[in-house]
Write an enzyme that holds these catalytic residues in place. Structure first.
Site, PDB file in Angstrom:
ATOM      1  CG  MET A  83      45.068  26.464 -44.260  1.00  0.00           C
ATOM      2  SD  MET A  83      43.668  27.756 -44.550  1.00  0.00           S
ATOM      3  CE  MET A  83      42.538  26.012 -45.882  1.00  0.00           C
ATOM      4  CE1 TYR A 105      40.038  20.368 -38.282  1.00  0.00           C
ATOM      5  CE2 TYR A 105      41.971  20.830 -38.831  1.00  0.00           C
ATOM      6  CZ  TYR A 105      40.366  21.366 -39.120  1.00  0.00           C
ATOM      7  OH  TYR A 105      39.880  22.429 -39.049  1.00  0.00           O
ATOM      8  CE  LYS A 165      67.012  26.359 -58.579  1.00  0.00           C
ATOM      9  NZ  LYS A 165      67.126  25.516 -58.930  1.00  0.00           N
ATOM     10  NE  ARG A 187      66.276  19.279 -64.519  1.00  0.00           N
ATOM     11  CZ  ARG A 187      67.033  19.654 -63.211  1.00  0.00           C
ATOM     12  NH1 ARG A 187      65.850  19.554 -62.029  1.00  0.00           N
ATOM     13  NH2 ARG A 187      67.570  20.999 -63.472  1.00  0.00           N
TER      14      ARG A 187
END
Ligand SMILES: *Cc1c(COP(=O)(O)O)cnc(C)c1O
Length: 372
Positions: free
Chosen positions: A313, A260, A38, A139
């Site tokens: 980023m 930052y 998956k 679930r």
């Protein structure tokens, strides 16, 4: 193979993947060993991973979504068995999406069962599917055994049921009493569905003393090199190496900050290297040391150094003060993942898990497949 436009290089070792499957298959025998592919084979790529596993001997594959199942079918042809863990997805067209590519839904509710049995009622022979029993995840799956057996009539095997399965909550914790409770619930469920395969074990469950392997095991994480036995040595081989080039280096004075929001302050005169990787490439934003997180290491010229300051980023910064200047110049590579830093370590250092590191591996790297 190298994409000339990409900076970082993600190398995927398909021989290690195959070797990991063989090791798990040996451990599981006489039970069959499947493979969970998956989430794009946990980030490494379905189209490369599924054929490598098939060549190693794997014949039963598990995906989450029907779209992934179709990709596995296209990669492997008719011989492979493919289960869709999500079940009969509400948004899917059952005939087109399951029957045509011969995908087996893992059915976990009365409404899915009714939809499936109605669809296959006028087929020449019953079409195989799996029954999902919920033993504690809350679930997916039938929580109520009476409801489960009622949904499929008196003998589920006659309607095409091929597998009864459930999923562990905490199999990476060998002493957790939930493991025994789930095994007991699964035994009760299994007794209701005679004549079909049973499957309970994910990667870590294959290492439990209880050996809950039944007929078929479903490892995912360990195939890709994740440690199924946290706190113990990792018996699996790493499948991914991630190397990122240095773009610039600079010296800063004690008291200056990096990145930052000035989250990291140099305690000494410090040499920095800027690496061409950031959170847009799937590295957690917590990979750099800040006031709140210790941050992760990378390896340059065989030596560890710390990522410092808040991750950007597209970029991050390593403290290379203790690495000889000649070894850490623009163009040299930093190993973010590989033989010295595994997915489990990187996950733990960033406040997440190796599963998350793998499935977040970004799309901007040059992907190099070896050993296929
Ligand atoms: C993801 C998943 C697995 C594989 O688990 P790992 O811990 O990665 O081995 C097995 N079964 C089910 C139902 C899953 O969702």
């Amino acid at each position: 193979m190298r994409d000339p436009g990409a900076a970082g290089v993600l190398t995927i070792d398909l021989a290690a993947l195959a070797q990991n499957w063989r090791l798990l298959a040996q451990r599981a025998a006489p039970a069959e060993c499947g493979a969970v592919v998956k989430a794009n084979a946990y980030g490494i790529g379905i189209e490369a991973a599924a054929p490598a596993l098939y060549r190693a001997g794997c014949r039963t594959f598990f995906v989450a979504h029907v779209s992934e199942g179709k990709r596995v079918r296209a990669a492997l042809g008719d011989d492979a068995i493919i289960y869709v863990l999500n079940g009969l997805e509400t948004t899917a067209d059952a005939r087109e999406d399951y029957l045509a590519p011969a995908l087996r839904p893992v059915i976990g509710s009365k409404s899915e069962a009714a939809r499936w049995l109605q669809l296959v009622a006028n087929q020449a022979s019953p079409l195989p599917y799996a029954i999902h029993i919920d033993t504690g995840m809350n679930r997916l799956g039938f929580a109520n055994l009476t409801e489960a057996s009622g949904a499929f009539g008196s003998l589920a095997a006659d309607t095409g049921a091929a597998l009864a399965m459930s999923h562990f909550v905490s199999s990476e914790e060998p002493l957790n009493p939930l493991n025994d409770a789930q095994i007991a619930r699964f035994e009760a469920a299994r007794a209701l569905f005679p004549g079909i395969q049973a499957s309970l074990a994910n990667s870590s469950a294959q290492f439990l003393a209880q050996r809950p392997n039944y007929d078929l095991v479903r490892p995912g994480y360990a195939l890709y090199g994740g440690n199924p036995t946290p706190g113990q040595p990792n018996p699996m081989q790493a499948t991914v190496t991630l190397e990122i080039p240095i773009q610039q280096t600079r010296w800063i004075e004690a008291g200056e900050t990096v990145g930052y929001n000035a989250q990291w302050t140099a305690q000494r005169r410090t040499r920095l290297a800027t690496l061409l990787v950031g959170y847009a490439d799937g590295l957690p934003r917590t990979a750099g040391a800040t006031r709140d997180y210790p941050g992760a290491d990378v390896v340059i010229a065989g030596r560890r150094c710390a990522l410092v300051g808040r991750m950007s980023m597209d970029l991050c910064v390593a403290d290379i003060t203790d690495i000889p200047e000649d070894d850490a110049r623009p163009g040299a590579f930093a190993q973010v993942l590989g033989d010295q830093i595994g997915i489990d370590e990187l996950g733990a250092r960033c406040g997440t898990i190796g599963y998350h590191i793998l499935t977040s591996l970004g799309s901007r790297y040059a992907r190099v497949y070896r050993g296929g």
